[in-house]
Design a protein around this motif. Structure first.
Motif, short mmCIF file in Angstrom:
data_model
loop_
_atom_site.label_atom_id
_atom_site.label_comp_id
_atom_site.label_asym_id
_atom_site.label_seq_id
_atom_site.Cartn_x
_atom_site.Cartn_y
_atom_site.Cartn_z
N PHE A 101 -6.37 0.69 5.47
CA PHE A 101 -6.68 -0.60 6.11
C PHE A 101 -8.19 -0.75 6.01
O PHE A 101 -8.93 -0.38 6.93
CB PHE A 101 -6.19 -0.54 7.56
CG PHE A 101 -6.41 -1.78 8.40
CD1 PHE A 101 -7.12 -2.89 7.94
CD2 PHE A 101 -5.88 -1.83 9.69
CE1 PHE A 101 -7.32 -3.99 8.73
CE2 PHE A 101 -6.07 -2.94 10.50
CZ PHE A 101 -6.79 -4.03 10.02
N PRO A 102 -8.68 -1.29 4.87
CA PRO A 102 -10.12 -1.30 4.60
C PRO A 102 -10.98 -1.94 5.69
O PRO A 102 -12.08 -1.47 5.95
CB PRO A 102 -10.23 -2.07 3.28
CG PRO A 102 -8.92 -1.82 2.60
CD PRO A 102 -7.90 -1.77 3.71
N THR A 103 -10.52 -3.03 6.31
CA THR A 103 -11.41 -3.71 7.27
C THR A 103 -11.12 -3.33 8.73
O THR A 103 -11.55 -4.03 9.65
CB THR A 103 -11.30 -5.25 7.12
OG1 THR A 103 -9.94 -5.64 7.42
CG2 THR A 103 -11.67 -5.73 5.73
N THR A 118 0.85 -1.20 0.00
CA THR A 118 0.00 0.00 0.00
C THR A 118 0.88 1.25 0.00
O THR A 118 0.90 2.02 0.96
CB THR A 118 -0.94 -0.04 1.23
OG1 THR A 118 -0.15 -0.38 2.39
CG2 THR A 118 -2.03 -1.05 1.06
N TYR A 119 1.60 1.42 -1.11
CA TYR A 119 2.54 2.52 -1.28
C TYR A 119 1.84 3.87 -1.12
O TYR A 119 0.74 4.02 -1.62
CB TYR A 119 3.16 2.41 -2.70
CG TYR A 119 4.35 3.31 -2.91
CD1 TYR A 119 5.63 2.86 -2.61
CD2 TYR A 119 4.19 4.60 -3.39
CE1 TYR A 119 6.73 3.69 -2.79
CE2 TYR A 119 5.27 5.44 -3.56
CZ TYR A 119 6.54 4.98 -3.26
OH TYR A 119 7.63 5.78 -3.42
N GLY A 149 -8.67 -5.52 12.66
CA GLY A 149 -9.90 -5.58 11.86
C GLY A 149 -10.16 -7.00 11.40
O GLY A 149 -9.41 -7.93 11.69
N TRP A 150 -11.25 -7.15 10.62
CA TRP A 150 -11.63 -8.47 10.12
C TRP A 150 -10.68 -8.94 9.02
O TRP A 150 -9.98 -8.15 8.39
CB TRP A 150 -13.06 -8.43 9.55
CG TRP A 150 -14.13 -8.17 10.55
CD1 TRP A 150 -14.99 -7.12 10.56
CD2 TRP A 150 -14.49 -9.00 11.67
NE1 TRP A 150 -15.87 -7.22 11.62
CE2 TRP A 150 -15.58 -8.38 12.31
CE3 TRP A 150 -14.01 -10.20 12.19
CZ2 TRP A 150 -16.19 -8.92 13.45
CZ3 TRP A 150 -14.61 -10.73 13.33
CH2 TRP A 150 -15.68 -10.10 13.94
N LEU A 205 -8.03 3.02 -1.82
CA LEU A 205 -8.03 2.08 -0.68
C LEU A 205 -8.65 2.72 0.56
O LEU A 205 -9.29 2.03 1.36
CB LEU A 205 -6.61 1.61 -0.38
CG LEU A 205 -6.12 0.45 -1.24
CD1 LEU A 205 -4.63 0.24 -1.07
CD2 LEU A 205 -6.88 -0.84 -0.90
N ASN A 206 -8.48 4.01 0.70
CA ASN A 206 -9.10 4.69 1.84
C ASN A 206 -10.60 4.86 1.63
O ASN A 206 -11.35 4.99 2.59
CB ASN A 206 -8.46 6.06 2.06
CG ASN A 206 -7.18 5.95 2.88
OD1 ASN A 206 -7.09 5.10 3.77
ND2 ASN A 206 -6.21 6.78 2.58
N ALA A 207 -11.02 4.87 0.36
CA ALA A 207 -12.44 5.12 0.07
C ALA A 207 -13.27 3.84 0.04
O ALA A 207 -14.49 3.90 0.15
CB ALA A 207 -12.56 5.84 -1.28
N VAL A 208 -12.63 2.67 -0.12
CA VAL A 208 -13.44 1.45 -0.27
C VAL A 208 -14.20 1.13 1.01
O VAL A 208 -13.73 1.39 2.11
CB VAL A 208 -12.59 0.21 -0.69
CG1 VAL A 208 -11.90 0.44 -2.01
CG2 VAL A 208 -11.61 -0.20 0.40
#
Ligand code: GDP
Ligand code: IMO
Ligand code: MG
Length: 431
Positions: free
Chosen positions: A278-280, A234-235, A308-309, A364-367
């Motif tokens: 960190f989506p979850t 996650t550059y 997270g999950w 990735l921050n928006a998902v």
């Protein structure tokens, strides 16, 4: 012989140290090939806990030769401290069972100072371990690094250190701490530790090439993990090396065809230390419960880990990159008390469901994670040693992951101790 690699499938701290220690029993060589003492790999047996930083996790096996290969960046002060710490606890380390590559780059005190300074100023904080890892790799790429082989040419080494110190004062004039290091002090501090390391230094290309020719078995120990890889993680919130399997050939100086089996190490949930998407991630009491039950505090820095999950979109991506032969699901026991367990099966981005892992940190921050909810088993698993004994709901959980990722789950870990392990895949067994 079959050569294995152990690779982190998430953002680190999955339990790589535990799995390498278990597997090391049947390998001739255990090789660290990237990263540095930003890593913290825990090994627990007979009531003792060890935290290894740059030392390969094969050191508790009397048979294995441990190699710190060219792709690792080593702080000589820290390595000597680690060797002495282990010796004090009865681990025998000699030039016969600990080999250090002559092509390995040194982390020198100014790298750590620059790393910590950068983290303290400006808005692009990465949340590094502050160990000088990023700057040491920067120096390597900029062709101004110092390597272990240079130590054997004192005049060359001294002149190169002097040139570095001089240029540092110009380039980083705002960092006062750097000015404390003159050539004399630097050499006076460095020389004794370098002298301790010298007997361990070898040409690891020769060593591993000869080992392969003799049919010896090699186990490559990844540090950090795929989502922290400089190219594929996650550059820019990553470490500065290739921490997925693609790094093995360059980091150990072996042909790409050397690795036969890649074991992916994945927690039954997800953690991350430092900044970055960190989506979850869970900011609620479940996240707190995971941190508490899993004792999620950094092995190296003591920082609380974000929890997270389990993210199957991310695991699928790391499987694409590494081609896992089998996946180890770690810390299953941490979920034992939960009434339900969620796994992320897709992301929602701009109103659309996607199952690929986006490259951009903005995306990735928006998902938003799309979850599948599975029933919790709500019974202890820490005493279980065979797959058959596991609760049916655990089997359903494992089955779901296997089907989603399309990769067998060959090991399930139910506690930190060596013994607290369910091994399903014959290739991971002793004979
Ligand atoms: P590594 O960096 O991938 O080697 O992992 P770390 O050692 O940094 O973090 C993993 C932590 O979880 C360590 O404290 C291990 O002792 C612990 N651990 C490993 N496997 C298990 C497990 O199955 N259950 C529990 N509860 N703890 C585990
Ligand atoms: P093991 O091998 C977890 C993270 C740091 C930071 C980012 C960059 O124990 O899994 P660095 O100091 O490498 O420049 O920091 O990478 N990081 C780790 N996170 N486990 C590790 O190692 C890590 N090594 C580095 O927290 O976010
Ligand atoms: Mg760790």
């Amino acid at each position: 012989m079959t050569n294995f690699a152990v690779i982190g499938a998430q953002w680190g701290d999955e339990g790589k140290g535990k799995v390498v220690d278990i597997l090391a029993r049947r390998f001739d060589y255990v090789i660290r090939y990237q990263g540095g003492h930003n890593a913290g790999h825990s090994v627990v047996f007979q009531g003792e806990r060890f935290a290894l930083h740059v030392m390969p996790s094969g050191v508790f096996n009397e048979k294995a030769v441990n190699v710190i290969a060219n792709g690792v960046v080593v702080d000589p002060f820290q390595l000597v401290k680690e060797i002495e710490g282990l010796r004090n606890r009865g681990v025998e380390l000699t030039p016969d069972n600990l080999k250090i590559s002559n092509r390995m780059h040194l982390i020198l005190p100014y790298h750590g100072i620059i790393d910590r300074h950068r983290e303290g100023v400006g808005s692009r904080k990465i949340g590094t371990t502050g160990r000088g890892i990023g700057p040491a790799y920067e120096w390597k790429a900029a062709r101004r690094g110092l390597r272990m082989c240079d130590v054997f040419h004192p005049e060359y080494f001294k002149a190169a250190v002097a040139a570095e110190l001089e240029s540092l004062n110009n380039r980083f004039s705002e960092i006062e701490e750097l000015r404390a290091w003159g050539l004399k002090e630097m050499m006076a501090k460095l020389q004794p530790v370098l002298d301790i390391l010298k007997p361990h230094v070898v040409d690891s290309v020769e060593l591993l090439s000869a080992a392969r020719a003799e049919g010896a078995s090699l186990l490559f120990e990844g540090a950090q993990a795929t989502l922290l890889d400089i190219d594929f993680g996650t550059y820019p919130y990553v470490t500065s090396s290739n921490s997925c399997a693609v790094g093995i050939s360059a980091g150990a100086g072996v042909p790409p065809s050397t690795v036969d089996e890649v074991v992916g190490i994945c927690k039954a949930y997800t953690t991350r230390v430092g900044e970055g998407p960190f989506p979850t991630e869970l900011h609620d009491e479940t996240g707190e419960a995971l941190r508490k039950a899993g004792f999620e505090f950094g092995t190296t820095t003591g920082r609380p880990r974000r929890c997270g999950w389990l993210d199957l979109v991310a695991l699928n991506y790391t499987h694409q990159l590494n081609g896992f032969s089998t996946v180890a699901i770690m810390k299953l026991d941490v979920l034992d008390e939960l009434p339900e367990v969620k796994v992320c099966k897709a992301y929602r981005l701009n109103g659309e469901e996607i199952t690929h892992f986006p490259a951009s940190p903005v995306d990735l921050n928006a998902v938003e994670p799309v979850y599948e909810t599975l029933p919790g088993w709500q019974e202890p698993t820490t005493h279980i040693r065979t797959y058959e004994e596991l609760p049916e709901k655990v089997k359903a959980y494992i089955d779901y992951i296997e089907k989603y990722v399309g990769c067998p789950i060959g090991l399930i870990s139910v506690g930190p101790d060596r013994e607290q392990t369910v091994i399903r895949d014959r290739r991971l067994k002793d004979d």
